[in-house]
Motif scaffolding. Structure first.
Motif: not given
Length: 104
Positions: A39-41, A71-72, A74-76, A78-79
């Motif tokens: 997931q590129d996380l 964006q990071n 949001q990615r955090n 998600t992870a």
């Protein structure tokens, strides 16, 4: 007349999250790492989320820096959601209040 179908509905997802129940951490951790990489996380989980500069500091972020940070964040999230889904109900209280994937 309504026809009945003999075809069973089967739902399967390749991103099914393994559940850590307190045993075999290495096995679970390996599977989770693979999910995060896919997931590129992984870099975010491994290195953590960079904090924005403090108000009044000499370092000013460009609009691109702010966009990347958002964006990071949001990615955090998600992870962190994946990690939260990947632990049993008995383990979850240990990470309940954590807001960064790296810390969970």
């Amino acid at each position: 007349m309504a026809s009945s179908s003999s075809i069973s509905t089967f739902s399967y997802t390749t991103t099914q999250i393994p559940i850590f129940d307190g045993y075999h951490y290495e096995y679970w951790s390996s599977q989770m790492e693979t999910i995060f990489i896919s997931q590129d996380l992984w870099t975010l989980v491994d290195e953590g989320l960079a904090e924005p500069p403090q108000e009044g500091s000499s370092s000013n972020w460009s609009e691109e820096d702010v966009k990347d940070y958002k964006q990071n964040v949001q990615r955090n999230a998600t992870a962190l959601r994946i990690i939260q889904q990947g632990v049993s109900k008995s383990i979850y209280p240990r990470i309940f209040s954590i807001k960064k994937a790296r810390e969970a």
